[in-house]
Scaffold this motif. Structure first.
Motif, mmCIF file in Angstrom:
data_model
loop_
_atom_site.group_PDB
_atom_site.id
_atom_site.type_symbol
_atom_site.label_atom_id
_atom_site.label_comp_id
_atom_site.label_asym_id
_atom_site.label_seq_id
_atom_site.Cartn_x
_atom_site.Cartn_y
_atom_site.Cartn_z
ATOM 1 N N THR A 171 14.897 -39.768 -19.524
ATOM 2 C CA THR A 171 14.573 -39.354 -18.154
ATOM 3 C C THR A 171 13.764 -38.065 -18.107
ATOM 4 O O THR A 171 12.905 -37.901 -17.234
ATOM 5 N N VAL A 172 14.004 -37.156 -19.035
ATOM 6 C CA VAL A 172 13.453 -35.802 -18.954
ATOM 7 C C VAL A 172 12.459 -35.534 -20.076
ATOM 8 O O VAL A 172 12.788 -35.663 -21.262
ATOM 9 N N GLN A 173 11.276 -35.150 -19.683
ATOM 10 C CA GLN A 173 10.270 -34.674 -20.633
ATOM 11 C C GLN A 173 10.091 -33.176 -20.420
ATOM 12 O O GLN A 173 9.645 -32.749 -19.347
ATOM 13 N N LEU A 174 10.460 -32.399 -21.414
ATOM 14 C CA LEU A 174 10.344 -30.957 -21.312
ATOM 15 C C LEU A 174 9.053 -30.493 -21.984
ATOM 16 O O LEU A 174 8.634 -31.044 -22.999
ATOM 17 N N GLY A 175 8.446 -29.477 -21.389
ATOM 18 C CA GLY A 175 7.204 -28.953 -21.941
ATOM 19 C C GLY A 175 7.205 -27.442 -21.977
ATOM 20 O O GLY A 175 8.206 -26.781 -21.663
ATOM 21 N N SER A 176 6.076 -26.885 -22.343
ATOM 22 C CA SER A 176 5.931 -25.440 -22.434
ATOM 23 C C SER A 176 6.226 -24.788 -21.080
ATOM 24 O O SER A 176 5.732 -25.235 -20.039
ATOM 25 N N GLY A 177 7.043 -23.760 -21.109
ATOM 26 C CA GLY A 177 7.396 -23.039 -19.890
ATOM 27 C C GLY A 177 8.660 -23.522 -19.218
ATOM 28 O O GLY A 177 9.145 -22.889 -18.277
ATOM 29 N N ASP A 178 9.222 -24.657 -19.702
ATOM 30 C CA ASP A 178 10.485 -25.158 -19.147
ATOM 31 C C ASP A 178 11.673 -24.504 -19.840
ATOM 32 O O ASP A 178 11.582 -24.078 -21.005
ATOM 33 N N LEU A 179 12.794 -24.441 -19.140
ATOM 34 C CA LEU A 179 14.022 -23.905 -19.713
ATOM 35 C C LEU A 179 14.663 -24.937 -20.634
ATOM 36 O O LEU A 179 14.419 -26.139 -20.504
ATOM 37 N N PRO A 180 15.505 -24.508 -21.569
ATOM 38 C CA PRO A 180 16.217 -25.456 -22.431
ATOM 39 C C PRO A 180 17.078 -26.409 -21.612
ATOM 40 O O PRO A 180 17.505 -26.081 -20.503
ATOM 41 N N PRO A 181 17.343 -27.612 -22.136
ATOM 42 C CA PRO A 181 18.188 -28.568 -21.420
ATOM 43 C C PRO A 181 19.607 -28.043 -21.261
ATOM 44 O O PRO A 181 20.078 -27.243 -22.075
ATOM 45 N N VAL A 182 20.293 -28.521 -20.222
ATOM 46 C CA VAL A 182 21.628 -28.020 -19.897
ATOM 47 C C VAL A 182 22.635 -29.161 -19.877
ATOM 48 O O VAL A 182 22.382 -30.214 -19.290
ATOM 49 N N LEU A 183 23.782 -28.932 -20.512
ATOM 50 C CA LEU A 183 24.931 -29.837 -20.437
ATOM 51 C C LEU A 183 25.916 -29.275 -19.424
ATOM 52 O O LEU A 183 26.407 -28.155 -19.579
ATOM 53 N N ASP A 184 26.205 -30.034 -18.384
ATOM 54 C CA ASP A 184 27.149 -29.636 -17.335
ATOM 55 C C ASP A 184 28.480 -30.339 -17.601
ATOM 56 O O ASP A 184 28.594 -31.551 -17.452
ATOM 57 N N ILE A 185 29.496 -29.565 -17.994
ATOM 58 C CA ILE A 185 30.828 -30.125 -18.261
ATOM 59 C C ILE A 185 31.846 -29.412 -17.382
ATOM 60 O O ILE A 185 32.010 -28.189 -17.473
ATOM 61 N N GLU A 186 32.533 -30.179 -16.526
ATOM 62 C CA GLU A 186 33.490 -29.603 -15.584
ATOM 63 C C GLU A 186 34.834 -30.319 -15.574
ATOM 64 O O GLU A 186 35.819 -29.767 -15.107
ATOM 65 N N LYS A 187 34.868 -31.551 -16.051
ATOM 66 C CA LYS A 187 36.068 -32.373 -15.957
ATOM 67 C C LYS A 187 36.775 -32.495 -17.303
ATOM 68 O O LYS A 187 36.146 -32.437 -18.352
#
Length: 290
Positions: A171-187
């Motif tokens: 789903t996600v294409q990261l490029g120059s200037g983007d922040l690192p990917p994030v894992l959201d864990i709450e449960k």
């Protein structure tokens, strides 16, 4: 010789013990003391948040809609202003998902019409097969707005970790200037142990790291962080959520701090999560992918 019994004087009575004295701080005095302490505390809070109160009363009081008349919203506005004023040397951003509905990105610029927004985290995926309905649009618009952008995945503990990572990757294409990917864990998991959960999280993070060639960031609540992640995932950086009214200091081990979920941003319907980056604008640029 037998002694005659001595007659007691009928008019004489055995002296009674004096009644115990009540403690000085009791009854009305105690109530008065507690009342004075409460008033002193209230004035202390008002003085401490005087800048936020002045902002709210002078700028927002005539703009509050019927749905925003709750006391909690008013208090939140005061705290938000106070915190952002305190951290003017740091960087302020926000995060969104499909739950914000359709965003008018042309209007998005300031939080509370005062503080410049410079980065945004956008939900991309959830679990092994969900794509956020607004991700593509929000992702493109954030770039046009020249905001530093990052994408996050909402992790479901009871689903396969590799399948979840693959869902994010496709789903996600990261490029120059983007922040690192994030894992959201709450449960917490329902049908597995905490150790099993941690192994799944590690597999997800390793898969993301290998694909994007950058170490992910972990988002979670402060209690979850302290109880389950702080020790075994100390090799990662953290984005921490803590909305406690009386917490005003960002901790050294928090890379980002989500300090409220009820701010107001023009162009975004309803309440918005606001975050502080624990560093300068230059340091935030160093964090991005290059």
């Amino acid at each position: 010789m037998r002694k005659r019994p001595v007659k007691r004087n009928a008019g004489m009575r055995k002296p009674t013990r004096s009644a115990k004295k009540s403690p000085f701080w009791s009854g009305a005095r105690l109530q008065l003391l507690l009342g004075c302490l409460f008033v002193a505390f209230l004035f202390g809070v008002i003085y401490h948040y005087r800048d936020g109160l002045a902002y709210y009363l002078g700028f927002k009081s005539h703009k509050i809609s019927k749905t925003e008349t709750e006391e909690s919203k008013k208090i939140s506005d005061v705290r938000n202003y106070q915190l952002m004023s305190k951290y003017e040397d740091k960087v302020i951003g926000f995060d969104v998902s499909q739950y914000q509905g359709e965003i008018d990105w042309n209007k998005v610029q300031y939080v509370e019409n005062t503080f410049l927004l410079q980065f945004v985290f956008i939900r991309a995926t959830a679990g092994k097969d969900v794509t956020d309905a607004c991700f593509k649009y929000n992702w493109e618009q954030a770039k046009k707005k020249k905001l530093i952008r990052g994408a996050y995945h909402y992790y479901r503990p009871n689903e396969n970790s590799i399948e979840q990572a693959n869902n994010f990757i496709k789903t996600v294409q990261l490029g120059s200037g983007d922040l690192p990917p994030v894992l959201d864990i709450e449960k917490l998991p329902k049908n597995q142990s905490i150790d099993s959960l941690k192994k799944g999280l590690r597999r997800f993070l390793d898969r993301i790291d290998k694909h994007y060639k950058v170490r992910p960031i972990i988002y979670t609540g402060e209690n979850y962080y302290d109880d389950f992640l702080k020790q075994e995932f100390s090799d990662y950086t953290f984005w921490i959520a803590n909305y406690n009214f009386f917490v005003e200091d960002i901790k050294d081990d928090w890379l980002f701090w989500q300090f409220t979920e009820s701010a107001s941003v023009e162009g975004i319907p309803g309440n918005v999560d606001i975050n502080i980056f624990n560093g300068s604008p230059r340091q935030l640029h160093y964090l991005t992918i290059n």
